[in-house]
Motif scaffolding. Structure first.
Motif, short mmCIF file in Angstrom:
data_model
loop_
_atom_site.label_atom_id
_atom_site.label_comp_id
_atom_site.label_asym_id
_atom_site.label_seq_id
_atom_site.Cartn_x
_atom_site.Cartn_y
_atom_site.Cartn_z
N MET A 32 0.81 -1.28 -0.18
CA MET A 32 0.05 0.00 -0.21
C MET A 32 0.81 1.37 -0.03
O MET A 32 2.10 1.07 0.81
CB MET A 32 -0.85 0.04 1.33
N THR A 33 0.87 2.45 -0.92
CA THR A 33 1.38 3.25 -0.50
C THR A 33 0.00 4.74 -0.43
O THR A 33 -0.88 4.16 -1.01
CB THR A 33 1.41 3.85 -2.39
N LEU A 34 0.56 5.38 0.22
CA LEU A 34 -0.49 6.92 0.69
C LEU A 34 -0.25 7.33 -0.60
O LEU A 34 0.92 8.27 -0.01
CB LEU A 34 0.35 7.25 2.53
N GLU A 35 -1.34 7.85 -0.79
CA GLU A 35 -1.24 9.13 -2.26
C GLU A 35 -1.89 10.24 -1.59
O GLU A 35 -2.25 10.54 -0.05
CB GLU A 35 -1.77 8.85 -3.70
N GLU A 36 -1.48 11.51 -2.47
CA GLU A 36 -1.99 12.99 -2.48
C GLU A 36 -3.43 12.76 -1.84
O GLU A 36 -3.95 13.73 -0.73
CB GLU A 36 -1.94 13.69 -3.31
N THR A 37 -4.14 11.41 -2.38
CA THR A 37 -5.15 11.85 -1.87
C THR A 37 -6.16 10.70 -1.69
O THR A 37 -7.57 10.50 -1.65
CB THR A 37 -6.84 12.80 -3.19
N HIS A 38 -5.73 9.15 -2.08
CA HIS A 38 -6.32 8.50 -1.42
C HIS A 38 -5.19 6.81 -0.91
O HIS A 38 -3.86 7.56 -1.24
CB HIS A 38 -6.51 7.76 -3.22
N VAL A 39 -5.44 5.92 -1.29
CA VAL A 39 -4.22 5.03 -1.32
C VAL A 39 -4.60 4.19 -2.17
O VAL A 39 -5.53 3.59 -2.80
CB VAL A 39 -4.84 4.12 0.22
N THR A 40 -3.16 3.58 -2.51
CA THR A 40 -3.12 2.39 -3.57
C THR A 40 -2.69 1.47 -2.94
O THR A 40 -1.82 1.40 -2.27
CB THR A 40 -2.38 3.27 -4.84
N VAL A 41 -3.35 0.17 -4.10
CA VAL A 41 -2.71 -1.35 -4.03
C VAL A 41 -1.87 -1.66 -4.73
O VAL A 41 -2.48 -1.73 -6.07
CB VAL A 41 -3.82 -1.69 -3.48
N SER A 42 -0.43 -2.17 -4.52
CA SER A 42 -0.56 -3.42 -6.20
C SER A 42 -0.69 -4.37 -5.81
O SER A 42 -1.18 -5.05 -4.69
CB SER A 42 1.42 -2.64 -5.31
N PRO A 43 0.07 -5.40 -7.03
CA PRO A 43 -0.33 -5.93 -6.49
C PRO A 43 -0.02 -7.24 -5.95
O PRO A 43 -0.29 -8.47 -6.59
CB PRO A 43 -0.31 -6.63 -8.01
N ASP A 44 0.95 -6.28 -4.96
CA ASP A 44 1.41 -7.42 -3.93
C ASP A 44 0.66 -7.96 -3.27
O ASP A 44 0.86 -8.92 -2.70
CB ASP A 44 2.87 -6.70 -3.22
N CYS A 45 -0.50 -7.02 -3.50
CA CYS A 45 -1.65 -7.54 -2.35
C CYS A 45 -1.96 -9.40 -1.78
O CYS A 45 -2.07 -9.52 -3.29
CB CYS A 45 -2.82 -6.25 -2.92
N ILE A 46 -1.68 -9.27 -0.53
CA ILE A 46 -2.35 -10.44 -0.92
C ILE A 46 -3.57 -11.29 0.18
O ILE A 46 -3.94 -11.98 0.71
CB ILE A 46 -2.00 -11.69 0.50
N SER A 47 -4.53 -10.04 0.07
CA SER A 47 -6.03 -9.86 0.42
C SER A 47 -6.11 -10.50 1.49
O SER A 47 -7.33 -10.76 2.12
CB SER A 47 -7.17 -10.77 -0.36
N CYS A 48 -5.13 -10.22 2.80
CA CYS A 48 -5.04 -10.43 4.17
C CYS A 48 -6.68 -9.26 5.07
O CYS A 48 -6.85 -10.24 5.80
CB CYS A 48 -4.27 -10.60 4.76
#
Lengths: 49, 398
Positions: free
Chosen positions: A15-31
């Motif tokens: 996860m990355t905290l951007e200016e206005t939202h959070v982005t989730v990369s394909p590394d996410c394991i859906s925990c």
């Protein structure tokens, strides 16, 4: 809230905290730890980029 | 093509730990750059804003009315049944002091760092680490107002907070398990009835694995917040539910109006095993230096930051920026904060599974005692006297 709690909790650093939202990369394991971590329930669903 | 800048020290993060590291490195004559991803230092606040009086002297921060909101004389520990024990400053040691305006406090520390010679870049986010052929960290990649930068320095001090990325990018394991995280929410309520002399700590099942706090910001306002252990959070927004329910059940709080909402998470574990690698030191929340019982991290971050700044100078004098040399940093911060953190970690592990009945008995056992200074052993002796059956649960605290 842009507090970053979800970002710090993510066990795979997807996860990355951007200016206005959070982005989730394909590394996410859906925990879904991020959903539970958010103190205000702002993460309704986790959409992977 | 990224602009390349060369520094003696690059500090990532303009919070208390970063500013103290920058301050001390700059005071020692080093060329220091402090970068902060946000457009201003100190905001948004992600803190209960209670700090202990005793460590301000230790880190050379004189109390300042710019950032002092309220001075308190004691801590009130409240059991689930409402019974409480008051700890005055003499008894509570470093658990009483000031409730501060964290945004101004952080800004003041950053200003001190600047006056010591630190240079700053706001809205500058680290985007990656730069390593040499031997795997040593020799700089960071950053983005400043959309422009790519390479900030090269033989010493990188990362104080980038709970959501720290730099340590992970460098290969340091900063992962946390749910049991090692408390997720937190706080409202600043105005127009409430409080005892302005005591900050309150409410423990029990109303704040699973953590506690609710009322930290007075004035005679009629307070930060009212909660920390809940993530392993005990079952549903989305549970934390908000617990806090709202607590406020509803306390008419003196329910009449208040919220003027600021603050959220975040804290680690409630021991610090990570290794806070350094070649070219890199981790400071504060990034290194999981938050107190496992109180959730407070400002004092530990400041103390570790000071050590990092001093070791940066020593490393430059020696021409040695290896992990081996940075052992002086490890040893330095551990000597100051590790013992207390370990004791509080053991206590927190107990608290996660402690029943309301046990907590009620512990608080009841402390009633009527007049003691100068309270320690864990004092508490255990009092509990043994009044509720010996509870001691079975607390054996490993001995």
């Amino acid at each position: 809230m842009r507090c970053g709690a979800c970002v710090g909790t993510c066990p795979v650093n997807a996860m990355t905290l951007e200016e206005t939202h959070v982005t989730v990369s394909p590394d996410c394991i859906s925990c879904l730890l991020c959903l539970r971590t958010c103190p205000v329930g702002a993460l309704d669903d986790v959409e992977v980029e | 093509m990224a602009e390349v800048q060369e520094w003696d020290v690059v500090v990532i993060g303009g919070g208390p730990g970063g500013s103290m590291a920058a301050r001390d490195a700059a005071r020692a004559g080093l060329e220091v750059l402090l970068i902060e991803k946000r457009q201003e230092i100190g905001s948004p606040v992600r803190c209960g804003e209670g700090i202990a009086r005793v460590w301000l002297d230790e880190v050379g921060i004189p109390p300042n009315l710019r950032w002092i909101a309220h001075e308190v004389n004691g801590a009130r520990i409240v059991a689930p049944n409402g019974q409480f024990v008051d700890l005055t400053e003499a008894m509570a040691g470093n658990e009483t002091g000031f409730v501060v305006h964290r945004d101004i406090f952080d800004r003041t520390l950053a200003e001190d760092a600047v006056r010591a010679g630190t240079k700053t870049l706001m809205k500058c986010s680290a985007t990656g680490v730069i390593k040499n052929g031997s795997g040593a960290v020799v700089g960071i990649r950053a983005r400043h107002w959309g422009e790519e930068l390479e900030l090269r320095a033989p010493v990188i001090i990362s104080a980038d907070g709970y959501e720290s990325q730099v340590g992970r990018w460098a290969g340091i394991d900063t992962k946390l398990s749910p049991r090692d995280i408390n997720t937190c929410l706080q409202y600043e309520l105005v127009g409430i009835d409080i005892d302005p002399d005591f900050n309150e700590f409410h423990i029990g099942s109303m704040a699973p694995g953590g506690y609710l706090w009322i930290f007075n910001k004035s005679d009629d306002s307070a930060n009212v917040g909660i920390g809940v252990n993530l392993s005990l959070v079952k549903n989305r927004a549970d934390v908000k539910m617990y806090l709202d329910r607590f406020i509803e059940r306390h008419p003196k709080l329910a009449k208040g109006q919220n003027v600021e909402t603050v959220a975040g998470a804290v680690s409630v574990c021991m610090p990570i095993e290794c806070t350094t690698m070649d070219g890199l030191m981790l400071v504060g929340d990034a290194a999981r230096m938050i107190d496992p019982i109180t959730g407070g991290g400002v004092a530990n971050a400041c103390q570790a930051g000071m050590v990092a700044g001093r070791v940066a100078k020593q490393a430059h004098d020696a021409g040695d920026f290896s992990k081996g040399f940075f052992k002086a940093y490890e040893d330095g911060w551990r000597a100051v904060i590790e013992d207390q953190m370990f004791r509080n970690y053991i206590a927190k592990e107990k608290l996660i599974s402690m029943t309301d009945d046990t907590i009620n008995k512990i608080i009841d056992a402390l009633q009527g005692y007049q003691i100068e200074r309270i320690t864990t052993m004092d508490i255990l002796r009092m509990v043994q006297d009044r509720y010996p059956e509870v001691m079975e649960e607390l054996q490993d605290l001995l």
